[in-house]
Design an enzyme around this catalytic site. Structure first.
Site, PDB file in Angstrom:
ATOM      1  N   TRP A 319      -4.892  -6.650  -4.112  1.00 42.54           N
ATOM      2  CA  TRP A 319      -6.116  -6.525  -4.070  1.00 42.54           C
ATOM      3  C   TRP A 319      -6.381  -5.157  -3.043  1.00 42.54           C
ATOM      4  CZ3 TRP A 319      -9.312  -6.080   0.312  1.00 42.54           C
ATOM      5  CH2 TRP A 319     -10.830  -6.130   0.188  1.00 42.54           C
ATOM      6  N   HIS A 320      -5.356  -5.036  -2.008  1.00 45.88           N
ATOM      7  CA  HIS A 320      -5.461  -3.870  -1.087  1.00 45.88           C
ATOM      8  C   HIS A 320      -5.289  -2.590  -1.904  1.00 45.88           C
ATOM      9  CE1 HIS A 320      -5.563  -7.341   1.970  1.00 45.88           C
ATOM     10  NE2 HIS A 320      -6.113  -6.213   2.584  1.00 45.88           N
ATOM     11  N   GLY A 321      -4.504  -2.408  -2.893  1.00 51.03           N
ATOM     12  CA  GLY A 321      -4.535  -1.267  -3.439  1.00 51.03           C
ATOM     13  C   GLY A 321      -3.416  -1.389  -4.636  1.00 51.03           C
TER      14      GLY A 321
END
Lengths: 473, 375
Positions: A319-321
């Site tokens: 989700w963060h990248g």
């Protein structure tokens, strides 16, 4: 638009507040909706269509779920369709290049990447809108029959681009009924200024230390400099992100909303399980409520419980990248939390708070190395420098230069990472009385916020200051 | 009790935001910032297609911040806070001892090598032209002991050595580092600006003259005069440290008899002075020397010795040329940043057989225009 810009602070915010408060209750949500759309369209007008599309889709799905409430299968189909559409939007814009590159790598094809620019905040608002249909489906929130009200929720500018991820059930009633009061408005201003100060004065400035270290060729780094660098980044990301959440919560309060907290002094944690209860709370809650628990959580067989745990941490990382280093970062925490669950937590408790705290900070700081380097091998090289494996010096003159220039700031950052100031404040408030209390409240406190306002303005103006050494050059 | 404090904070917040905006509206927009030495953005014209592409909002943002009232105050205030935090630099400028400001010098990467190759190529193409290169270190190297504690910028001597080693023997490399070091007790660099002073340029001139076998003029052949005592240069503009005192500008006039005819070709202006005193009233007082940056300047002197030289240069040459000019009948000063015609044609047409390159290390480490020399 971003909160930490002169145009937001001096034009957008006062204008929006003015219009919001002069118009009657019925129009207030429309004002907020229009303001949010302008806010979103400011940098990249084209993606406003995406927001509108998202709002319409969620409105229709919400209504469908309500209509087929008694027909289990159809309601289920509606909620699945909504989740698929939202995840497709997110996947298409955020992960398609990552996917293409991996396919190319794995089977030797050479598909071109799409190079789409990422719509701002898409990771946040797709998660929010999914929470709406799921909450309605589960009966945890009533359906929203007013399309304007729902669009206001989807686009609400305070938390639109960097969270917190406001689950629909937590604000459902506030969208139609909320009360703006003077006390709440003042609380909002204070909270907003705290966040603005965290971002502009603390995060940006310690970020300069990190970018200076990051730009140093690795053979010129030293062990101590590498640690200073990643510690600087640890502070930068915390004050940047939590500052943004503070600003969002503060702005929400000005308009009468109460959003849930997103950070709770994560850097005072004594183990990693605790750290993740204090860091980016809204994301953790989201994954817990909408993924981990529905998969059975830990009330299933041991094997399945660990499977669930690793799925959640794999996705938290992703989700963060859209890059493998984030997956590694997520799984790194998954593994550590699994170890803590097996029994290490008890060991830590016996070892005492200071050791626990040191352990937690060590794990988190090392974790940021995986987070900050897009390329895994660069991160590993950096870790080698940190642990003296790359034949580098232990420290040098540059190390001392950083300590002299950033020492005071680092001390301030440590203090602001703890509840020290908040505790001091409540102590003074409970002990002081009479004129001393008035002096404290109306003098010291107001002065404190005024100084933040003045300082952030100065730093924001300075960031746009761009002297040319050579005219026309 | 609680209410009164809350009301005050609301009033404080709103009054502050409003008064800044009122000042922004009341104070007329400026065309040019003397402090930043650049043209400021103006209010953008509204166009629907620009709004849709996001250009309008970008331009508006630029306009708003450029015209933000009391910019200097805010920027200077920030510099003060940085000093309070024990910072020894601000906006890339080190606060040195004795009021010296220095611009950080970073590793030039391959730029020095690449630019030297270009000079070598030029020299190879013109075997009949005597070529000299004068590379001037910046104050950050000459006065490195005045840098803040533990500050370690990239060593300019490394860059000078790279160039020296790489340069063909057909090009005469004039090393001024030793000469400047010997005279560093004198006022040879500005404290608040990125240039050397005319006194520093004089020592550069003696180093060149010795190398070329010119019979250089002794210091006592000139009268010196202070033309300004309140020069706050580019380093000051960047660092905005209000406690720094200003520089003075010293000028040397020959005692001997000589006349000059200076033509600024790009602006079609002619004069018989090497100086433009109107600039002493402005912020950028260094433009006093040869009227600042011009694409092409020619200087004819009353010395009828038939000698001609072309100078490719940055602004360090402006205070240097007034010394060199006393040895030539014709000097052609070309700034490759602005001159875009064929250099080859120019040298041929004017039958020039001597060429001097004069750059400071910092510019030469970043310059992207030297390649025009081979056009």
């Amino acid at each position: 638009m971003i909160f930490s810009s002169l145009t937001f602070l001096f034009i957008f915010l006062p204008m929006t507040l003015l219009l919001y408060f002069i118009f009657p209750r019925k129009i207030k949500n429309i004002i907020l909706l229009i303001a949010s759309l302008i806010f979103y369209a400011w940098g990249e007008p084209i993606y406003i269509l995406l927001m509108i599309f998202s709002s319409i889709v969620d409105y229709i799905h919400g209504m469908l779920i309500e209509r087929y409430r008694d027909d289990g299968i159809k309601a289920k189909l509606a909620v699945i369709s909504s989740v698929i559409i939202n995840l497709s939007l997110l996947s298409f814009f955020k992960y398609s290049d990552f996917f293409i590159l991996n396919i190319n790598y794995l089977i030797g094809t050479s598909f071109d990447t799409l190079n789409l620019s990422l719509p701002i905040g898409i990771s946040f608002y797709t998660f929010q809108t999914m929470s709406y249909t799921i909450d309605v489906y589960r009966g945890e929130a009533p359906v929203q029959r007013n399309p304007i009200a729902l669009a206001t929720y989807v686009t609400l500018f305070p938390q639109l681009i960097a969270g917190p991820i406001v689950r629909y059930q937590t604000v459902a009633s506030q969208i139609n009924n909320r009360k703006e009061t003077i006390d709440k408005f003042a609380e909002g201003i204070k909270r907003f200024l705290i966040g603005l100060g965290k971002k502009v004065l603390l995060a940006n400035n310690i970020g300069m230390l990190w970018s200076s270290v990051q730009n140093t060729p690795q053979n010129e780094l030293t062990v101590v400099t590498a640690w200073l660098g990643i510690i600087a980044f640890s502070f930068q990301i915390y004050f940047d992100f939590s500052g943004y959440s503070d600003m969002a919560i503060g702005l929400g309060k000005m308009f009468g909303f109460d959003f849930l907290e997103n950070f709770n002094y994560p850097y005072i944690s004594k183990n990693i399980t605790e750290f993740w209860r204090r860091w980016h709370i809204s994301l953790g809650t989201w994954f817990k409520d909408y993924l981990y628990i529905p998969m059975g959580g830990n009330r299933v067989s041991k094997v399945k419980a660990y499977r669930n745990l690793f799925i959640v941490w794999f996705l938290t990382g992703l989700w963060h990248g859209a890059s493998w280093n984030f997956v590694v970062w997520g799984l790194y925490f998954g593994i550590i939390i699994a170890i803590e669950r097996v029994g290490f937590l008890k060991v830590l408790k016996r070892l005492g708070k200071p050791i626990g705290h040191f352990y937690a900070m060590f794990v988190v700081t090392v974790g940021w190395v995986f987070f900050v380097f897009d390329k895994l091998n660069e991160g590993i090289e950096y870790l080698k420098v940190m642990f003296g494996l790359n034949n580098v010096q232990f420290y040098n003159g540059q190390t001392f230069y950083y300590i002299i220039n950033y020492g005071l700031l680092l001390i301030a950052l440590i203090i602001f990472s703890t509840p020290f100031i908040t505790k001091l404040h409540s102590k003074i408030m409970s002990k002081a009385d009479g004129s001393l209390k008035i002096l404290y409240e109306n003098g010291v406190i107001i002065g404190f916020y005024f100084i933040i306002l003045i300082l952030t303005t100065a730093y924001l103006v300075d960031a746009t200051y761009n002297p040319f050494l050579y005219f026309r050059f | 009790m609680k209410n009164s404090s809350n009301k005050i904070i609301i009033i404080m917040f709103i009054v502050f935001l409003l008064s800044v905006n009122i000042l922004n509206i009341v104070i007329p927009d400026k065309e040019f910032s003397e402090l930043e030495n650049r043209v400021l953005s103006q209010i953008p014209k509204f166009q629907l297609n620009k709004l849709l592409s996001g250009q309008f909002t970008n331009k508006f943002e630029e306009y708003y911040v450029d015209q933000f009232s009391y910019r200097e105050f805010w920027v200077g205030f920030k510099a003060k806070v940085e000093k309070l935090l024990n910072k020894t630099e601000n906006n890339g400028i080190y606060f040195g001892e004795n009021g010296y400001l220095f611009e950080d010098y970073e590793s030039p990467g391959n730029k020095i090598k690449d630019n030297t190759e270009i000079i070598n190529e030029f020299s190879g193409k013109h075997p009949d032209i005597a070529t000299y290169f004068l590379l001037v270190p910046n104050s950050i190297k000459i006065y490195e002991e005045k840098l803040p504690l533990f500050a370690s910028p990239y060593d300019q001597l490394d860059s000078i050595k790279v160039m020296k080693d790489k340069l063909n023997k057909s090009v005469e490399f004039i090393d001024v580092y030793e000469t400047l070091m010997k005279n560093k007790d004198e006022y040879i660099y500005f404290k608040t600006d990125h240039h050397w002073t005319m006194r520093g340029a004089y020592y550069g001139y003696t180093a060149l003259a010795k190398e070329l076998g010119l019979n250089y003029y002794k210091m006592d052949s000139f009268n010196s005069r202070i033309v300004s005592k309140n020069f706050l240069g580019t380093y000051y503009s960047k660092a905005q440290d209000w406690s720094i005192s200003s520089d003075s500008i010293e000028v040397f006039y020959p005692k001997f008899d000589i006349q000059y005819e200076v033509s600024y070709k790009d602006t079609n202006k002619s004069t018989n002075s090497l100086y433009e005193s109107s600039h002493l009233e402005e912020k950028d007082k260094y433009s006093y020397f040869l009227d600042g940056n011009h694409a092409l300047i020619t200087i004819n002197t009353s010395i009828k010795n038939g000698k001609k030289i072309a100078i490719f240069k940055d602004s360090y040459s402006h205070s240097f040329i007034p010394f060199l000019v006393n040895h030539y009948e014709e000097i052609h000063v070309i700034d490759l940043r602005y001159y875009n015609l064929s250099i080859n044609d120019y040298l041929e047409k004017n039958n020039i057989k001597e060429v001097l390159f004069l750059y400071n290390v910092s510019t030469f480490s970043k310059d992207n225009n030297i390649r025009k020399i081979n056009y």
